[in-house]
Write an enzyme that holds these catalytic residues in place. Structure first.
Site, mmCIF file in Angstrom:
data_model
loop_
_atom_site.group_PDB
_atom_site.id
_atom_site.type_symbol
_atom_site.label_atom_id
_atom_site.label_comp_id
_atom_site.label_asym_id
_atom_site.label_seq_id
_atom_site.Cartn_x
_atom_site.Cartn_y
_atom_site.Cartn_z
ATOM 1 N N ARG A 144 21.665 -26.751 20.590
ATOM 2 C CA ARG A 144 21.114 -27.679 21.596
ATOM 3 C C ARG A 144 19.645 -27.350 21.893
ATOM 4 N NH1 ARG A 144 24.362 -27.406 26.634
ATOM 5 N NH2 ARG A 144 23.292 -29.319 27.163
ATOM 6 N N ASN A 196 19.169 -31.498 34.029
ATOM 7 C CA ASN A 196 18.878 -31.299 32.609
ATOM 8 C C ASN A 196 18.142 -29.985 32.382
ATOM 9 O OD1 ASN A 196 20.016 -33.761 32.363
ATOM 10 N ND2 ASN A 196 18.099 -34.886 32.083
ATOM 11 N N HIS A 231 19.821 -26.618 37.070
ATOM 12 C CA HIS A 231 20.699 -25.854 36.180
ATOM 13 C C HIS A 231 19.921 -24.954 35.220
ATOM 14 C CE1 HIS A 231 24.138 -29.006 36.817
ATOM 15 N NE2 HIS A 231 23.837 -28.319 37.887
HETATM 16 P P1 OAD Z 1 27.017 -36.217 31.539
HETATM 17 O O1 OAD Z 1 27.035 -36.092 30.043
HETATM 18 O O2 OAD Z 1 28.228 -35.826 32.300
HETATM 19 O O3 OAD Z 1 26.718 -37.731 31.960
HETATM 20 C C1 OAD Z 1 25.680 -38.496 31.441
HETATM 21 C C2 OAD Z 1 25.671 -39.820 32.182
HETATM 22 O O4 OAD Z 1 24.589 -40.584 31.702
HETATM 23 C C3 OAD Z 1 26.929 -40.659 31.994
HETATM 24 O O5 OAD Z 1 27.304 -41.218 33.256
HETATM 25 C C4 OAD Z 1 26.481 -41.762 31.019
HETATM 26 O O6 OAD Z 1 27.166 -42.984 31.243
HETATM 27 C C5 OAD Z 1 25.024 -41.907 31.408
HETATM 28 N N1 OAD Z 1 24.127 -42.400 30.347
HETATM 29 C C6 OAD Z 1 24.209 -42.169 29.001
HETATM 30 N N2 OAD Z 1 23.163 -42.724 28.364
HETATM 31 C C7 OAD Z 1 22.392 -43.320 29.337
HETATM 32 C C8 OAD Z 1 21.165 -44.045 29.320
HETATM 33 N N3 OAD Z 1 20.485 -44.292 28.194
HETATM 34 N N4 OAD Z 1 20.678 -44.497 30.507
HETATM 35 C C9 OAD Z 1 21.337 -44.273 31.666
HETATM 36 N N5 OAD Z 1 22.501 -43.593 31.739
HETATM 37 C C10 OAD Z 1 23.017 -43.114 30.598
HETATM 38 O O7 OAD Z 1 25.745 -35.425 32.037
HETATM 39 P P2 OAD Z 1 25.362 -34.924 33.499
HETATM 40 O O8 OAD Z 1 25.766 -35.852 34.560
HETATM 41 O O9 OAD Z 1 23.920 -34.527 33.422
HETATM 42 O O10 OAD Z 1 25.196 -28.562 33.304
HETATM 43 O O11 OAD Z 1 26.225 -33.599 33.607
HETATM 44 C C11 OAD Z 1 25.997 -32.766 34.708
HETATM 45 C C12 OAD Z 1 26.033 -31.333 34.323
HETATM 46 O O12 OAD Z 1 27.315 -31.015 33.792
HETATM 47 C C13 OAD Z 1 25.106 -30.946 33.184
HETATM 48 O O13 OAD Z 1 23.814 -30.652 33.652
HETATM 49 C C14 OAD Z 1 25.768 -29.679 32.653
HETATM 50 C C15 OAD Z 1 27.228 -29.820 33.093
HETATM 51 O O14 OAD Z 1 27.552 -28.870 33.983
HETATM 52 C C16 OAD Z 1 25.036 -27.416 32.571
HETATM 53 O O15 OAD Z 1 25.504 -27.255 31.471
HETATM 54 C C17 OAD Z 1 24.237 -26.348 33.213
#
Ligand code: OAD
Length: 279
Positions: free
Chosen positions: A101, A137, A154
């Protein structure tokens, strides 16, 4: 404070809600009204808080956190790998995953969504206002896009630290040669990210709570909103009387809380908002 995942999973919406692949998105009249309203909110705001998640970097070809398990990694659960327990049990596997990653992130460039957020900050600051960008992120793309007031809740995948001395290093863009990579002190290096069950930085948390509890506009962008504490900031902002909206490709637990929700890609919707707000 440690962070955790709520038990409820976000509901995925169907393909029909995907915006068309034209250079400028075609919005329904209803959505266009909402876009005009949100643009006005951005123009009027004096204190903006934005929470972003992996979705904002999806258009920079970085798979979202929960979509990152491709190829050889498909059989793993990211929530199991992103833990101190997984690292202790199998440091080679965990550092191989994070290095894959890390290299992907080093090759990525900011997309139109990152640039639009940096633009909003510039406009708000030039009028004496503030914008705080709270990101989950670890890819560094908000800073690369020019955002100044970024809080990496994070941590950062660019930085790794010695598990013995805590000394931090910033490796080059090439993959590591050994797994786990070793520090000068002869101990394994780990990524400087916050794993499930670990403490978020106190300073980052203080800033996040203070900014969310005193903002007049709150935006949730590209996050599945299931990981706390980030998922809870919207309620804090609402209680403080802030206007709130969400930009996400899919429905999330935040969708039912915010005043407006825009279903689509952040790389299309955010630039449209900037154009409407500032011309
Ligand atoms: P996720 O992978 O859980 O969610 C990504 C979100 O972005 C989803 O709701 C998708 O529907 C949306 N999405 C995807 N492509 C998109 C686009 N082009 N425009 C708008 N929305 C889009 O990721 P996070 O919510 O960031 O932490 O996850 C939260 C945390 O979970 C991460 O930071 C990670 C984990 O704990 C660590 O690893 C430290």
């Amino acid at each position: 404070m440690t962070f955790s995942v709520s038990s409820s999973s976000p509901q995925r919406e169907s393909q029909k809600d995907k915006p068309s692949r034209t250079t400028r998105p075609r919005y329904s009249a209803f959505m266009s009204d909402d876009l005009a309203t949100a643009a006005e909110w951005i123009r009027d705001a004096k204190a903006i808080v934005v929470v972003t998640g992996a979705g904002v970097s999806a258009e920079s070809t970085i798979p979202t956190f929960r979509d990152a398990m491709e190829g050889l990694w498909a059989e793993f659960d990211p929530q199991t790998l992103a833990t101190p327990e997984a690292f202790a049990a199998d440091p080679e596997m965990v550092t191989r995953w994070y290095d894959m990653r890390r290299v992907k992130c080093a090759q990525a460039v900011p997309n139109a969504g990152h640039l639009a957020l940096a633009d909003i900050e510039k406009h708000v600051s030039s009028r004496g206002g503030t914008m705080t960008l709270l990101t989950q992120n670890v890819d560094g793309l908000h800073t690369a896009a020019g955002s100044k007031n970024v809080v990496e809740l994070h941590g950062s995948l660019r930085v790794w630290r010695c598990t013995k001395t805590g000394q931090e290093v910033t490796p080059g863009p090439e993959p590591f040669e050994e797994f786990p990579p070793m520090s000068e002190a002869g101990a394994p290096l780990r990524p400087s990210v916050v794993w499930f069950g670990e403490m978020l930085s106190e300073g980052a948390l203080e800033t996040a709570f203070a900014a969310s509890g005193s903002c007049d506009l709150f935006m949730s962008v590209g996050t599945s909103a299931v990981v706390y504490p980030a998922a809870g900031f919207v309620e804090l902002a609402k209680r403080a009387g802030a206007r709130t909206f969400e930009v996400n490709k899919d429905q999330t637990p935040t969708s039912g809380i915010v005043d407006l929700t825009f279903r689509g890609r952040s790389g299309e919707i955010l630039p449209e908002l900037v154009t409407r707000a500032f011309g």
